[in-house]
Write an enzyme that holds these catalytic residues in place. Structure first.
Site, PDB file in Angstrom:
ATOM      1  CD  GLU A  68      -2.228   2.911  -3.289  1.00 55.78           C
ATOM      2  OE1 GLU A  68      -3.223   3.627  -3.538  1.00 55.78           O
ATOM      3  OE2 GLU A  68      -1.953   2.507  -2.143  1.00 55.78           O
ATOM      4  CG  ASP A  80      -1.760   1.229   1.367  1.00 57.12           C
ATOM      5  OD1 ASP A  80      -2.649   1.408   0.518  1.00 57.12           O
ATOM      6  OD2 ASP A  80      -1.509   2.030   2.296  1.00 57.12           O
TER       7      ASP A  80
END
Length: 600
Positions: free
Chosen positions: A306, A273
C-alpha cells in the site's frame, strides 16, 4: 537466521524460524531470551510462577544494546523484562501473550504444530482472487477455518487477513498493534492460526497477512523506554516520531518479523501497510531481498504494497503488486458522484481517469494532486497484474462516518456492471468480506481502549469529519458511532442469510464471473500486456489487453445512465450484462467482454 525444518514420521513437518529477538525454546526445559535495549545498561528477566514472587535473573550484556540469558523454563512460561525497579515490560518479540498488551509474554514452542500440507508451494500471483477478511468479526481463527471451503467454492483463491498481532483490548482493526510478533489472544492461539493456514493450503487457498511496519499503536508501546534508537525525532508521522529504519537493529526487528510469518506460519505473502509512512525504499528493497533469498526454491511468496506515492519503481522487481487506490477512487466518483475528501482529486474528468487507470496502471503518474504536490511515476510499462483492484476495502468503507458499503450508495444496475469490470479485467481483483453476497451491514471503525484513550479516540474520530459540510453541525457529528462501543463491533459482523434472494443473486453473479475468470482469463494472464483504453462517452470506456497466449481481451463498460456508441469488436463474446440487441450500442449500466483468438 535460519529455518529449522524437521520431517515427521507421517510426512508432516514442523517449522521454526530463528529470530534475533524474543524467546527461543532450546529444549523442553530451557529457553533463551534476547532483547535489544540500547538505552539501558542492565536488564533482568522476570519469570512468573503462580502463587509465588517472580524470579528475577540478570541478563548478560552482549554489547551494542543486546541482552541475553538462558533460563531453566519451558513452553507456556510467563515472563517479562524488568527494565527498571518500577517497570517490567512485555517482550516486543513475544510470539504470544498471557494477558493483553500490558500483560506477561508467553514462551511458545513453534515446532509443536504438525503441518499436514508443509510442502504446499503456493500459487502463482496471476491466479489470485483475494478476499480481505477481519478475523475478529468472523469469530476468530477457528471460525475462519470453517468458512474456507465455502470461499474456495465461490472462486476465491487467496484470503488476506487484516492484522492479527496483539493490540489493546479484544476489538480493533489491528492497526493499533504494539507487539508485531504476538498473535492476538482474542482470535486464538498460534497453533489455531497455523491450523487455519494449513487448512487453507489443503483447499488450494493462499493466505496473505496485512503487516504494519510504519508505526506502533498508542497503548502498550514501551520501546521508547529502553530502545530510544528505534525512533527518530526529526521526522514526524501522524502517529508520532517516525521509526528509524536507518538502524540495523530496527531493520532486523522487522525483517525477522516478516520472515517469521512466512517461514514459521507459512503465510503465502504479506501486504505492507502504508509504506509511504516508512519512506525508506532501501529498507523495503532489503526486506524483499532477504525474503527472496530465504524462502524455499520453488515456493510462491508474494509481497504487496500500500503506497500512496505510486512508486512504480518498487514494482519493477522487488514487490509483486500494489493496491491501486486510483482505480477505487475514480470508480467511486463515477458511481456515487461524491467529491469530498480525497475524492476531490478524482472529480475532474473521471471517465478519462478510468481510461488511464485501465490503460496505464496509475492515474497519478507525476502530475500534481489537489494540494499542488506531484504524485506518482509512469507506470504504463508495468503489466496489469502488478495492480490489485477493488471497489471496497476496510479503509474505504470503514473511514466513512457510518461505514456504509457501496451497495448502499449505488443502484444495483451500475454496481453490477462495476463488479463485472472488477472481476473480468486482468488486474488482480480483491473483494471485502461479504461483498460477494451483497452484504449491506456496515463496516465501522471499532476499538476496545481503556476509558481515557477511548474518549480521545471517540472525539478524534468525530473531529476528523468536522470539515465535511454534512458534519459541520456538532450535533450531527455526535451521531457518528462511538468506536469503543461494543455495538460498533457487532453491527459490523457480516451475515449470510439462506432465505435472502437478493444475497443469493449477488453470490450467483460473483460465482459465475469468477468461474469465467478462472476458465478463460487466468490461464492466459502470464505475459499479459495492456494495449490501450479509450473514452466512449460519459462514464463509458473501452479497454484492450493482449493476453499471454497472443489473444486479445476487450472490455466495454458504461457506468452512466444513457447509451453510448461502441466499436464493433470481432471475437467470442465471453460475457454481457445489461446489453440490448444493438452490438454498436452500449446502454447505461451495461458491459460486454470479448476475446479474439490469436491470428484471427
Amino acid at each position: 537466521m535460519s529455518t529449522n525444518v524437521t520431517q515427521g514420521d507421517t510426512g508432516s513437518r514442523h517449522f521454526h524460524y530463528l529470530t534475533a529477538y524474543g524467546a527461543t525454546l532450546i529444549d523442553a526445559g530451557r529457553t533463551r531470551f534476547d532483547l535489544w535495549a540500547p538505552s539501558l545498561t542492565a536488564v533482568e528477566l522476570e519469570l512468573e510462577t503462580p502463587g509465588s514472587e517472580p524470579q528475577r535473573l540478570p541478563m548478560s550484556d552482549e554489547g551494542e544494546g543486546h541482552f541475553s540469558i538462558e533460563a531453566d523454563c519451558g513452553r507456556d512460561t510467563a515472563y517479562r523484562f524488568r527494565i527498571r525497579e518500577d517497570l517490567a515490560v512485555p517482550d516486543p518479540a513475544a510470539r504470544a501473550q498471557h494477558g493483553d498488551v500490558q500483560g506477561a509474554s508467553r514462551v511458545v514452542d513453534p515446532q509443536a504444530f504438525r503441518w499436514r500440507h508443509g510442502d504446499w508451494p503456493g500459487r502463482p500471483w496471476h491466479e489470485a482472487v483475494i478476499l480481505e477478511v477481519h478475523v475478529g468479526l468472523l469469530g476468530g481463527f477457528a471460525a475462519v477455518s470453517r468458512q474456507l471451503a465455502q470461499w474456495a467454492g465461490q472462486g476465491i483463491t487467496a484470503i488476506e487477513l487484516m492484522p492479527i498481532n496483539e493490540f489493546p483490548g479484544a476489538r480493533n482493526w489491528g492497526y493499533d498493534g504494539v507487539l508485531p510478533y504476538a498473535v492476538e489472544a482474542s482470535y486464538g492461539t498460534p497453533e489455531e492460526l497455523k491450523a487455519l493456514i494449513d487448512t487453507a493450503h489443503g483447499l488450494g487457498l493462499m493466505v496473505l497477512l496485512d503487516v504494519v511496519y510504519n508505526h506502533f499503536g498508542p497503548d502498550g508501546n514501551y520501546l521508547p523506554e529502553y530502545a530510544a534508537a528505534f525512533f527518530r525525532e526529526d521526522v514526524a508521522t501522524p502517529w508520532g516520531a517516525a521509526i528509524d529504519f536507518r538502524h540495523p537493529g530496527v531493520q532486523r526487528f522487522f525483517i525477522d518479523n516478516a520472515l517469521m510469518w512466512l517461514m514459521e506460519y507459512r503465510f503465502d505473502g504479506l501486504r505492507l501497510d502504508a509504506v509511504h509512512a516508512i519512506d525508506d525504499d532501501d529498507f523495503l528493497r532489503r526486506l524483499s531481498d532477504e525474503i527472496d533469498s530465504t524462502v524455499e526454491l520453488g515456493r510462491h511468496v508474494h509481497l504487496v504494497l500500500e503506497d500512496e506515492r505510486n512508486s512504480a519503481g518498487l514494482l519493477e522487481s522487488a514487490f509483486t503488486a500494489q493496491w491501486n487506490d486510483d482505480f477505487h477512487n475514480v470508480m467511486h466518483v463515477l458511481l456515487t458522484d461524491e467529491q469530498h475528501g480525497y475524492y476531490a482529486d478524482y472529480s475532474e474528468q473521471p471517465t478519462a481517469g478510468l481510461a488511464r487507470v485501465l490503460g496505464e496502471g496509475f492515474l497519478y503518474q507525476g502530475q500534481p494532486n489537489g494540494r499542488g504536490e506531484p504524485r506518482g511515476a509512469p507506470s504504463v510499462y508495468l503489466p496489469p497484474t502488478r495492480f490489485v483492484h477493488f471497489l471496497q476495502n476496510h479503509d474505504q468503507i470503514g473511514n466513512r462516518a457510518f461505514g456504509e458499503r457501496l451497495i448502499e450508495l449505488v443502484d444495483s444496475t451500475r454496481l453490477e456492471a462495476a463488479t463485472v469490470l472488477l472481476l473480468l479485467a486482468p488486474p488482480i481483483p480483491m473483494l471485502f468480506m461479504g461483498e460477494q453476497w451483497g452484504e449491506t451491514r456496515p463496516f465501522l471503525f471499532f476499538t476496545d481502549h481503556r476509558p481515557e484513550l477511548a474518549e480521545a479516540v471517540r472525539e478524534g474520530r468525530r473531529g476528523e469529519f468536522a470539515a465535511f459540510p454534512a458534519f459541520a453541525d456538532p450535533e450531527v457529528r455526535a451521531t457518528i458511532p462511538d468506536p469503543n462501543a461494543e455495538a460498533s463491533f457487532t453491527t459490523s459482523q457480516p451475515r449470510w442469510q439462506d432465505d435472502d434472494p437478493r444475497q443469493q443473486h449477488w453470490l450467483d453473479l460473483h460465482q459465475r464471473l469468477l468461474a469465467l475468470r478462472h476458465a478463460e482469463i487466468v490461464p492466459r494472464l502470464e505475459g499479459v500486456e495492456t494495449l490501450d483504453a479509450e473514452v466512449l462517452g460519459d462514464r463509458a470506456v473501452h479497454a484492450r489487453w493482449k493476453l499471454g497466449d497472443g489473444s486479445l481481451l476487450s472490455l466495454a463498460v458504461n457506468l452512466g445512465d444513457t447509451s453510448v456508441m461502441q466499436p464493433v469488436i470481432r471475437g467470442h463474446q465471453l460475457f454481457e450484462w445489461g446489453t440490448g440487441e444493438q452490438v454498436t450500442e452500449l446502454p447505461g449500466g451495461a458491459i460486454r467482454v470479448w476475446r479474439l483468438e490469436a491470428g484471427v
